[in-house]
Write an enzyme that holds these catalytic residues in place. Structure first.
Site, short mmCIF file in Angstrom:
data_model
loop_
_atom_site.label_atom_id
_atom_site.label_comp_id
_atom_site.label_asym_id
_atom_site.label_seq_id
_atom_site.Cartn_x
_atom_site.Cartn_y
_atom_site.Cartn_z
N PRO A 2 0.80 -1.23 0.00
CA PRO A 2 0.00 0.00 0.00
C PRO A 2 0.84 1.28 0.00
O PRO A 2 1.61 1.53 0.91
CB PRO A 2 -0.82 -0.12 1.28
N GLU A 3 0.69 2.05 -1.05
CA GLU A 3 1.28 3.39 -1.14
C GLU A 3 0.11 4.37 -1.15
O GLU A 3 -1.03 3.99 -0.89
CB GLU A 3 2.14 3.52 -2.40
N LYS A 58 1.10 7.68 3.80
CA LYS A 58 0.60 6.30 3.75
C LYS A 58 -0.13 5.93 5.04
O LYS A 58 -0.43 4.75 5.27
CB LYS A 58 1.76 5.34 3.51
N ARG A 135 1.99 -10.40 7.29
CA ARG A 135 3.36 -10.29 7.79
C ARG A 135 3.49 -9.49 9.07
O ARG A 135 4.61 -9.32 9.58
CB ARG A 135 4.25 -9.72 6.69
N ARG A 289 16.23 -1.85 -2.19
CA ARG A 289 14.95 -1.97 -2.90
C ARG A 289 15.23 -2.20 -4.38
O ARG A 289 16.18 -1.65 -4.93
CB ARG A 289 14.13 -0.69 -2.78
#
Length: 299
Positions: A2-3, A58, A135, A289
């Site tokens: 989710p951004e 976010k 997670r 990343r």
DNA sequence: GGTCCGACCTGGCAGC
DNA sequence: TGCTGCCAGGTCGGAC
């Protein structure tokens, strides 16, 4: 992952369901999804009336009637679900509607024994608000208005706000020696961009992710500003990006995935030809990343 | 103050 | 078939 567009979609889905609702019972099942102890959080939230649902970067922000702020961050795999008493999500008034929406719904409907439900909140209208997170990196906290203001002040510019101008972006870029891709992920500079939309914006602007932020310059900053705003607006319109169909992938509060993945130009396209110049897309690692870019037309 | 990097967390998947 | 190890990535905190 989710951004900003995914969180914005969730906010739009949740707001009409939660506005004016009171939490009558709370059950935190996994300690690390709340700051402090589960018992303390359950006490703090029980009896709280939700006045509004909004977003900052976010972060999801539930403003409570007594002035406190209940924030939550979804991190990688967090999800919020609202369901009626009978355990079935309600079709909303938004989105693509009817049969299409129903057929796109993933088989992720909340069950009481769902091992990934980390916290459950019963509301005064009989519905249930659940925090689901495979997670368990997501988290939430209830803080005073003052504490939230302090936290908010440390966050960067909202990229879809009037304050986010080409000039503001150029000034911030000029003050940083980091690679521009890492700069874009820094939430204290711009709040809401994540890995997917950062690489997509850089591709649209024709800027190499390796380029130092301070060397971007005004002309490229103007292009980058336009690209960031455009990619985020389009992604919000498409209800976000869902990359797969596993329990870890993004779905909104009704279990519906986004559709912006159909419009990604570089993300997760290593080896495929660039849609602009046909050069194969390359994947590199920056700041731990994955970065995808076109070495042919991103300078 | 800015930058860099490990830790957190678990499902999915490749390789053996 | 089953085991091992890597990968995904947003944020925080510590080190430099």
């Amino acid at each position: 992952m989710p951004e900003l567009p995914e969180v914005e979609t969730i906010v739009r889905r949740l707001a009409p369901r939660l506005r004016g609702r009171t939490v009558v019972r709370a059950d935190v099942r996994r300690a690390n999804v709340v700051r402090g102890t589960p018992q303390r959080f359950e006490r703090a939230v029980t009896g709280a009336r939700i006045e509004s649902v909004s977003r900052r970067g976010k972060f999801l922000v539930f403003r409570l009637a007594d002035g406190r702020v209940w924030w939550s961050h979804l991190r990688m795999t967090g999800q919020w679900r609202v369901e009626r008493e009978r355990g079935r999500t309600r079709p909303g008034p938004h989105g693509r509607g009817g049969r299409v929406r129903e057929s796109r719904r993933m088989d992720v409907a909340h069950r009481p024994d769902d091992p990934y439900v980390r916290a459950v909140f019963e509301l005064d209208d009989g519905s249930t608000l659940s925090f689901v997170d495979v997670r368990t990196l997501g988290e939430m906290e209830i803080v005073s208005a003052r504490q939230w203001t302090r936290r908010e002040a440390a966050m960067g510019l909202e990229p879809l706000s009037p304050e986010f101008t080409p000039q503001a972006l150029a000034e911030r870029l000029a003050a940083s020696r980091r690679p521009v891709k890492e700069f874009l992920l820094d939430q204290t500079r711009i709040a809401g961009l994540g890995n997917i939309y950062a690489v997509e914006a850089l591709w649209r602007a024709g800027i190499s992710p390796r380029r130092r932020a301070r060397s971007v310059g005004v002309r490229r900053a103007v292009r980058l500003h336009r690209a960031i705003v455009d990619v985020l607006r389009q992604a919000v319109e498409k209800a976000g990006t869902s990359l797969g169909e596993t329990s870890q992938d993004y779905v909104d509060s009704e279990g519906v995935p986004g559709s912006f993945q159909e419009f990604l130009d570089v993300y997760d396209r290593e080896g495929e030809p660039c849609r602009r110049c046909r050069t194969p897309i390359r994947r590199i690692v920056q700041g731990q990343r994955s970065t995808y870019y076109c070495p042919g037309c991103q300078r």
